[in-house]
Design a protein around this motif. Structure first.
Motif, PDB file in Angstrom:
ATOM      1  N   ARG A  32      -4.069   1.315  -2.562  1.00 54.75           N
ATOM      2  CA  ARG A  32      -3.468  -0.013  -2.592  1.00 54.75           C
ATOM      3  C   ARG A  32      -3.662  -0.583  -3.991  1.00 54.75           C
ATOM      4  NH1 ARG A  32      -7.210   0.254   0.949  1.00 54.75           N
ATOM      5  NH2 ARG A  32      -8.514  -1.335  -0.007  1.00 54.75           N
ATOM      6  N   SER A  57      -7.920   8.975  -0.832  1.00 50.92           N
ATOM      7  CA  SER A  57      -6.978  10.067  -1.134  1.00 50.92           C
ATOM      8  C   SER A  57      -7.657  11.383  -0.797  1.00 50.92           C
ATOM      9  CB  SER A  57      -6.586  10.084  -2.615  1.00 50.92           C
ATOM     10  OG  SER A  57      -5.612   9.116  -2.877  1.00 50.92           O
ATOM     11  N   HIS A  97      -2.762  13.590  -0.613  1.00 49.44           N
ATOM     12  CA  HIS A  97      -2.409  12.502   0.296  1.00 49.44           C
ATOM     13  C   HIS A  97      -3.030  11.234  -0.279  1.00 49.44           C
ATOM     14  CE1 HIS A  97      -2.253  10.917   4.711  1.00 49.44           C
ATOM     15  NE2 HIS A  97      -1.524  10.198   3.878  1.00 49.44           N
ATOM     16  N   GLY A 132      -8.810   2.442  -2.011  1.00 48.22           N
ATOM     17  CA  GLY A 132      -8.385   3.208  -0.845  1.00 48.22           C
ATOM     18  C   GLY A 132      -8.644   4.692  -1.002  1.00 48.22           C
ATOM     19  N   GLY A 148       0.852  -1.183   0.000  1.00 51.30           N
ATOM     20  CA  GLY A 148       0.000   0.000   0.000  1.00 51.30           C
ATOM     21  C   GLY A 148       0.883   1.226   0.000  1.00 51.30           C
ATOM     22  N   TYR A 149       0.286   2.346  -0.258  1.00 54.95           N
ATOM     23  CA  TYR A 149       1.029   3.587  -0.364  1.00 54.95           C
ATOM     24  C   TYR A 149       0.439   4.612   0.593  1.00 54.95           C
ATOM     25  CZ  TYR A 149       2.262   1.063  -4.532  1.00 54.95           C
ATOM     26  OH  TYR A 149       2.666   0.066  -5.382  1.00 54.95           O
ATOM     27  N   ASP A 150       1.305   5.391   1.192  1.00 54.92           N
ATOM     28  CA  ASP A 150       0.903   6.512   2.037  1.00 54.92           C
ATOM     29  C   ASP A 150       1.827   7.662   1.649  1.00 54.92           C
ATOM     30  OD1 ASP A 150       0.002   8.271   3.937  1.00 54.92           O
ATOM     31  OD2 ASP A 150       0.302   6.917   5.637  1.00 54.92           O
ATOM     32  N   ARG A 175      -3.392   7.228  -0.387  1.00 59.61           N
ATOM     33  CA  ARG A 175      -3.257   6.041   0.448  1.00 59.61           C
ATOM     34  C   ARG A 175      -3.818   4.817  -0.269  1.00 59.61           C
ATOM     35  NH1 ARG A 175      -5.049  10.228   3.047  1.00 59.61           N
ATOM     36  NH2 ARG A 175      -7.159   9.495   3.376  1.00 59.61           N
TER      37      ARG A 175
END
Length: 159
Positions: free
Chosen positions: A120, A98, A116, A96, A3-5, A118
């Motif tokens: 996946r 954003s 931002h 997810g 996942g990304y943050d 977030r």
């Protein structure tokens, strides 16, 4: 699960209402500043209304340049006009939340814009994410889009 943050930001020489309008115009299909990396098409409702959906295509080699296309749908979950647009990726290669955030600077003469992300990876993108740095590519494209937005707004000010 991968996942990304990620948070990408830029300061633009334009007031928040102008940046807000440009952001919404892009999500409605304007193709003025996020191209060549991303294109957007309003699918249902309006992107600045809760429940509005936008289809996003990430053109990995640029629009009309071939290469894989990453497609997904965002649904607006919250709106603070001129300040925040929150979305949820609900279909396609990302899932997810954003947020797009605008912060007035210098008495409202300039704006800090941030995304931002977030998301996946979903489906076939999960496999690609094991060998490619999707997060780095996302930040690179978002940063380039924010620079392009600043350029577009600067040209409009000159007119």
């Amino acid at each position: 699960m991968t996942g990304y943050d990620l948070i990408d930001e830029a300061v633009l020489d334009a007031p928040p209402d102008v940046v807000w309008d440009a952001l919404l115009a892009e999500f409605r299909g304007g193709a003025r500043w996020w191209v060549p990396a991303n294109t957007f098409v309003a699918a249902s409702g309006s992107p600045d209304e809760v429940g509005g959906e936008v289809r996003v295509t990430v053109h990995t080699k640029g629009v009309d340049k071939g290469g894989p296309k990453l497609r997904f749908t965002s649904r607006t979950t919250a709106v603070e006009v001129g300040r925040r647009l929150s979305v949820e990726y609900v279909d396609g290669v990302f899932r997810g939340p954003s947020d797009f955030l605008l912060e007035p600077l210098d008495g409202g003469r300039r704006t800090k814009i941030g995304m931002h992300f977030r998301g996946r990876p979903h489906g076939w993108l999960k496999v690609l994410a094991k060998v490619a740095d999707i997060g780095a590519e996302h930040s690179k494209a978002t940063s380039a889009a924010f620079v392009a937005l600043g350029d577009v707004l600067a040209k409009e000010r000159v007119r």
